[in-house]
Design an enzyme around this catalytic site. Structure first.
Site, PDB file in Angstrom:
ATOM      1  N   ASP A 156      -0.461  -5.413   6.797  1.00 42.16           N
ATOM      2  CA  ASP A 156      -0.656  -5.116   5.376  1.00 42.16           C
ATOM      3  C   ASP A 156       0.493  -5.805   4.663  1.00 42.16           C
ATOM      4  OD1 ASP A 156      -1.281  -3.762   2.829  1.00 42.16           O
ATOM      5  OD2 ASP A 156      -2.465  -2.430   4.087  1.00 42.16           O
ATOM      6  N   HIS A 196      -5.035  -7.271   1.088  1.00 36.94           N
ATOM      7  CA  HIS A 196      -3.888  -6.621   1.729  1.00 36.94           C
ATOM      8  C   HIS A 196      -3.169  -7.587   2.668  1.00 36.94           C
ATOM      9  CE1 HIS A 196      -4.282  -2.369   0.461  1.00 36.94           C
ATOM     10  NE2 HIS A 196      -5.577  -2.611   0.391  1.00 36.94           N
ATOM     11  N   ASP A 229     -10.878  -3.880   2.843  1.00 41.86           N
ATOM     12  CA  ASP A 229     -10.794  -3.007   1.663  1.00 41.86           C
ATOM     13  C   ASP A 229     -10.029  -3.665   0.526  1.00 41.86           C
ATOM     14  OD1 ASP A 229      -8.544  -2.812   3.422  1.00 41.86           O
ATOM     15  OD2 ASP A 229      -7.799  -1.146   2.224  1.00 41.86           O
ATOM     16  N   GLU A 230     -10.361  -3.230  -0.669  1.00 40.87           N
ATOM     17  CA  GLU A 230      -9.566  -3.438  -1.887  1.00 40.87           C
ATOM     18  C   GLU A 230      -9.158  -4.885  -2.124  1.00 40.87           C
ATOM     19  OE1 GLU A 230      -7.432   0.729  -2.756  1.00 40.87           O
ATOM     20  OE2 GLU A 230      -6.496  -0.356  -1.118  1.00 40.87           O
ATOM     21  N   TRP A 252     -14.161   5.516   3.560  1.00 42.07           N
ATOM     22  CA  TRP A 252     -12.952   6.156   3.011  1.00 42.07           C
ATOM     23  C   TRP A 252     -13.107   6.520   1.539  1.00 42.07           C
ATOM     24  CZ3 TRP A 252      -9.359   4.223  -0.682  1.00 42.07           C
ATOM     25  CH2 TRP A 252      -9.600   2.921  -1.139  1.00 42.07           C
ATOM     26  N   ASP A 272      -1.808  11.437   3.878  1.00 34.91           N
ATOM     27  CA  ASP A 272      -0.621  11.037   3.100  1.00 34.91           C
ATOM     28  C   ASP A 272      -0.505  11.830   1.804  1.00 34.91           C
ATOM     29  OD1 ASP A 272      -2.904   9.758   2.143  1.00 34.91           O
ATOM     30  OD2 ASP A 272      -1.876   7.896   1.629  1.00 34.91           O
TER      31      ASP A 272
END
Ligand code: ACM
Ligand code: ZN
Length: 690
Positions: free
Chosen positions: A197, A271, A326-327, A393, A420
């Site tokens: 990441d 990421h 993701d993202e 997620w 988290d």
């Protein structure tokens, strides 16, 4: 984990002598029972299997590898013999059989515990291992004397996972192995390592040495303080690190001996800022520190990713290889000539399609190596790779959609599975990324509720707890976030829904959490739990409760609707988390006016208070309003301002709440409440009128 002792003579039978923790008594602690709760456990009455005595292990049709693993576990759990003089009684018999009646999971077992003999049957080494875990828990809770009982047990789901983010804050291999031990105790079987990441690349890749000479290191400070640059590993201020291939092989072997598969995650196309700082030619502009995304227009991107995956596959034997997905921010792709050329050449209509193209190519590559692509649910956007497995997620919904389309799905919705977030009142906790995920909420998760069709439910393969570590810098803090919430998700993964009950779980979790603490894990103190925000515990009565709210040319954020138009007058106050379906989110429009609502009280009322409490959590950009205007009207058209509240934005840490209210004396039928902000989210739970 050491409690009692057994000898490890590697023969058909081994003889164990035991050091009693509680000589002459059955237990010095309350018996809580097995966690995760077994499918069926019937006490037999009369006696116990005494692990204090010399125990002979008998193996039948158990392979050499399984036998070694079981003997090693017995040695760790029950220790070395202090007295090898024992005879053949009691006997612990471990047998592999072709099938067992009543279930078809190959991880299940049947265990019959009697004073002289404990018989365990399973169809695999994993089943025998899980039976040994259950036996060991019962022994531990009963002063080594396991009460006679019959257990039939098997998992609800074949995939029972934990994800550790070792990028944001690197954790060494000893830490990882320690968590593997706890996973084994909880009958979890997949460890997903988030190896790459922006915050650091964590795997030795021989062909691209800059990934570990440079992209794995940053200069001191917490993740929050980090300036998003990297440094040479040789820099005296460098912090971070990576696993060598030998380290990873050691972790993989250690996990395999506990029937746990280690799944690597190599993030793409987003990421990936650390890769692009080391190899900037793989980004759209070719410049370092500008992008988080690979350039999917550039053929060199695929060459790099395939070369990296080759080395990953060489080390990791797992069927699933997780490629993130993701993202990704796709803005740069819209402008990039290479991306545009690729889209034109491949007939791709938008940037989602371009991401989908990259993921499809990676899937074909992994399939050509005999592996299955696994990714976060965004890999469905723009068209999912056909055989991909999906990790859901962004809520359960993407997973349900993927399962409906025939994909194998693992559920990890943030609301229930992201460890988290705060596990208790934020003011009592170390700073976390936000949210509020108490043990009870984690436990409440049902990965495949009855409302799903059989066809969809059959594709839901399991559950994964995730620990992202932006705010989790130390080993102790990581364990604190994991335990006891991992226990709740382990039970969601193993135990049939009909058998699950929070109070019953809580009693067993207390015992297991204490056990983990005594084994050296830094657990959250369940006995000190404060619980949810007191305002959220009881509904609030007031004049506007249940009254209609009109949104004046504004709307709640589609991602945070709470109870939609009912939210602000449903009497339900929000808790510590804006994700609890009680807080309504508002993002700001071009006029700064994010929230403008009118409540019709249905008749003229005497009013002494009008107020709303907002949440602030600056990390994810949730702020108090800059200005609130409170007005009233008799006819719904002509409003009189009662109060204008202005407040300079003030950044703080953690979550806080502030009332924006008017107090006085007036009469009116309509109440108007407006809140203004600039470029931030606002969250409001209720407008209270008294
Ligand atoms: C994720 O939390 N971005 C998978
Ligand atoms: Zn590009």
């Amino acid at each position: 984990m050491k409690k009692i002792k057994i000898s490890t003579v590697a023969a058909l039978a081994i003889f164990a002598a035991v050091t009693a923790t509680c000589p002459g008594c059955v237990s010095d602690k309350p018996t809580a029972g097995i966690l995760p709760k077994p499918v069926e456990m019937t006490p037999k009455g009369g006696g116990y299997f005494d692990m204090n005595r010399n125990v002979s292990l008998l193996f039948s049709d158990v392979s050499d590898t399984d036998r070694r693993r079981l003997l090693e576990f017995a040695g760790r759990a029950f220790g070395d013999s202090a007295d090898k003089s024992g005879g053949k009684i009691p006997v612990l018999s471990l047998a592999i059989v072709d099938s067992l009646p009543g279930f078809d999971s190959d991880e299940g077992y049947v265990m019959d515990v009697r004073p002289d003999t404990t018989m365990i049957e399973a169809t695999s080494g994993a089943g025998l291992f899980y039976a040994m875990q259950s036996l060991e828990q019962l022994a531990d809770q009963n002063g080594s004397k396991v009460p006679a009982c019959h257990v039939t047990d098997y998992p609800r789901f074949p995939y029972r996972g934990l994800m550790l983010d070792v990028s944001r804050n690197f954790r060494n291999k000893e830490f990882v192995k320690k968590q593997i031990d706890a996973m084994a105790m909880l009958k979890l079987n997949n460890l997903h390592l988030h190896l790459t990441d922006a915050a650091g690349w964590r795997m030795q890749i021989d062909r691209y040495p800059r990934l570990t000479e440079f992209a794995a290191w940053r200069k001191g400070g917490t993740w929050k303080e980090w300036d998003n640059t990297y440094c040479e590993s040789t820099d005296s201020a460098a912090t971070g690190g990576f696993y060598t291939k030998d380290d990873l092989r050691e972790i993989i072997r250690y996990a395999a001996d506990r029937y746990i598969t280690v799944i690597p995650e190599i993030e793409m196309p987003g990421h990936s800022a650390e890769v692009l700082a080391a190899y900037p030619e793989l980004s759209c502009t070719g410049k370092p520190y500008k992008h988080h995304e690979f350039c999917p227009g550039n053929e060199e991107t695929y060459e790099f990713l395939e070369n990296v995956l080759d080395e990953v596959i060489e080390v990791f034997p797992s069927q699933y290889i997780h490629i993130g997905g993701d993202e990704a921010n796709k803005d740069a792709w819209k402008e990039c000539p290479k991306c545009r050329r690729r889209m034109a050449a491949e007939g791709i209509k938008d940037v989602d399609g371009l991401q989908s193209y990259l993921i499809h190519r990676m899937e074909r590559y992994l399939n050509s190596k005999g592996r299955t692509l696994f990714g976060w649910d965004e890999i469905m956007d723009g068209g999912a790779a056909p055989g991909a497995a999906i990790l859901s997620w962004r809520g359960p919904e993407p997973g349900i959609k993927a399962a409906s389309a025939g994909h194998p799905v693992v559920m990890a919705p943030g609301r229930f599975c992201y460890l988290d977030g705060y596990q208790d009142a934020p003011s009592t906790q170390p700073e976390a990324i936000g949210g509020y995920l108490p043990l009870s909420l984690a436990y409440s998760f049902d990965p495949a509720p009855d409302s799903l069709s059989v066809d969809v439910a059959k594709n839901i393969k399991g559950v994964e707890a995730t620990l992202f570590t932006e705010y989790v810098a130390t080993d102790d803090h990581a364990e604190y976030m994991l335990y006891p919430r991992l226990l709740a998700l382990a039970e969601a993964a193993w135990t049939p829904q009909v058998l699950r009950d929070y109070d019953d779980f809580h009693a067993r979790a207390l015992v297991m959490n204490d056990r983990l603490a005594s084994d050296g894990y830094n657990v959250f103190d369940m006995r000190a739990e404060v619980g949810n925000r007191k305002e959220a515990l009881e509904p609030v009565e007031h004049l506007a409760r249940g009254k209609k709210v009109v949104y004046n040319d504004c709307a709640w954020s589609p991602n945070y609707p709470a109870a939609e138009a009912a939210t602000l007058t449903d009497g339900l106050r929000g808790g510590w988390n804006y994700n609890d379906y009680r807080w309504q989110g508002f993002s700001v429009d071009s006029t700064d006016r994010a929230l403008d609502v009118t409540i019709d009280l249905e008749r003229k009322e005497k009013i002494s208070y009008i107020g709303g409490e907002f949440m602030q959590l600056c990390g994810p950009d949730v702020w108090f309003p800059r200005k609130v205007v409170i007005s009233v009207s008799d006819n719904g058209d002509d409003f009189k301002e009662l109060k204008v509240i202005e407040r300079e934005p003030k950044e703080d840490t953690g979550v806080s709440f502030l009332d924006f209210s008017w107090e006085g004396s007036t009469e009116a039928r309509y109440v108007r409440y407006q809140a203004f902000n600039r470029s931030h989210f606002m969250f409001l739970d209720e407008i209270v009128v008294r």
